[in-house]
Design an enzyme around this catalytic site. Structure first.
Site, PDB file in Angstrom:
ATOM      1  N   SER A 146       0.836  -1.196   0.000  1.00 55.51           N
ATOM      2  CA  SER A 146       0.000   0.000   0.000  1.00 55.51           C
ATOM      3  C   SER A 146       0.876   1.253   0.000  1.00 55.51           C
ATOM      4  O   SER A 146       1.991   1.239   0.548  1.00 55.51           O
ATOM      5  CB  SER A 146      -0.880   0.026   1.259  1.00 55.51           C
ATOM      6  OG  SER A 146      -1.526   1.285   1.387  1.00 55.51           O
ATOM      7  N   TYR A 160      -1.482  -0.425  10.278  1.00 54.40           N
ATOM      8  CA  TYR A 160      -1.682  -0.909   8.900  1.00 54.40           C
ATOM      9  C   TYR A 160      -0.508  -0.480   8.019  1.00 54.40           C
ATOM     10  O   TYR A 160       0.051  -1.293   7.268  1.00 54.40           O
ATOM     11  CB  TYR A 160      -2.992  -0.344   8.369  1.00 54.40           C
ATOM     12  CG  TYR A 160      -3.245  -0.562   6.902  1.00 54.40           C
ATOM     13  CD1 TYR A 160      -3.741  -1.777   6.430  1.00 54.40           C
ATOM     14  CD2 TYR A 160      -3.008   0.464   5.971  1.00 54.40           C
ATOM     15  CE1 TYR A 160      -3.985  -1.969   5.071  1.00 54.40           C
ATOM     16  CE2 TYR A 160      -3.254   0.277   4.630  1.00 54.40           C
ATOM     17  CZ  TYR A 160      -3.741  -0.936   4.179  1.00 54.40           C
ATOM     18  OH  TYR A 160      -3.986  -1.124   2.837  1.00 54.40           O
TER      19      TYR A 160
END
Ligand code: NAP
Length: 251
Positions: A146, A160
């Protein structure tokens, strides 16, 4: 790499980026294993659309954060006719937006178990089957990281972001371990993509809210990420390993 008799496993393929990737791989001729955790209806809908388009696939439930379930997943693939040539480590989670100082150990461990331990375990099982060192035919692994690995996701989910940073390091390290064994390992780093994941963070409209900050002035579509994954698993990227492709509209 011929796609006839080639099996591609996409984790978390019931929805979002994984579903788009499964559809493209099936169109390319792969037998696609559609892994999901709990949303069986969505996984079956993906399988149905692949079948209607003339593709071949199988739905396999497994929570990739659990070692026994990952082992069971790969044993189920061993029973299929064909050879595992592609692994897309796509399954990933995030939790409610908050500052790091509010995070519990339980939350952090859940995120790391799915986003880091899961891909590690899937890579372990895939390498045992693909590596020339183990008599395998070679293969290609793509990790779905990501842009958060670069930004750190302050005030939202630093846990995350850090899990995706770990995935980038694993991509590099594993790619070097298996570079001479017929396996390429690469990653994609999507930015803001229109999927359900933002609702899990408590903000379904997050992509719309942040669109103005994206140089291309819009969020991405799952298919735009899937196309890059398809290129990375194909022979068209045959000299590419240990690399990361950013798909973030310029972010
Ligand atoms: P999504 O729409 O929320 O879909 C997530 C998929 O992962 C679902 O199929 C879910 O299964 C599956 N999954 C979650 N935990 C799992 C587990 N423990 N075992 C097996 N499957 C599991 O997410 P998405 O946006 O497509 O995200 C896919 C990947 O892209 C993730 O790794 C995410 O971090 C990454 N990414 C997304 C964005 C974005 O903006 N959307 C940006 C950057 C990176 P169920 O359906 O059964 O729950």
């Amino acid at each position: 790499m011929t796609t006839t008799n080639s099996i591609a496993l996409v984790t978390g393929a019931g929805r979002g980026i994984g579903a788009a990737t499964a559809r493209l791989l099936a169109k390319e001729g792969y037998f696609v294993c559609i892994n999901y955790r709990s949303d069986v209806e969505s996984a079956r809908a993906v399988a149905l659309s692949i079948g209607e388009a003339g593709g071949r696939c199988q739905v396999i439930q497994a929570d990739v954060s659990r070692e026994t379930e990952v082992v069971r997943l790969f044993e189920a693939i061993d029973r299929l006719s064909g050879t595992l040539r592609v692994l897309v480590n796509n399954a990933g989670i995030l939790k409610t937006q908050m500052r790091l100082e509010e995070m519990t150990a339980e939350r952090i461990n859940q995120v790391l178990a799915t986003n880091v331990t899961g891909p590690f375990l899937c890579c372990r099982e895939a390498v045992k089957r693909m590596s020339h060192r183990h008599g395998g035919a070679g293969g290609s692994i793509v990790n779905v990281s990501s842009a958060a690995a670069r930004t750190g996701s302050p005030n939202e989910y630093v846990d995350y972001a850090a899990s995706k940073g770990a995935l980038d390091s694993m991509t590099r390290g594993l790619s070097l371990e298996v570079a001479a064994e017929g396996i390429r390992v690469n990653a994609v780093r999507p930015g803001l993509i229109h999927t359900d994941i933002h609702a899990d963070g408590g903000e379904p409209g997050r992509v719309a809210r942040l669109s103005e900050r994206i140089p291309m002035q819009r969020g991405g579509e799952p298919r735009e990420v899937a196309e890059a994954i398809l290129w990375l698993v194909s022979d068209r990227s045959s000299y590419c390993t240990g690399s990361v492709i950013d798909l973030a509209g310029g972010l």
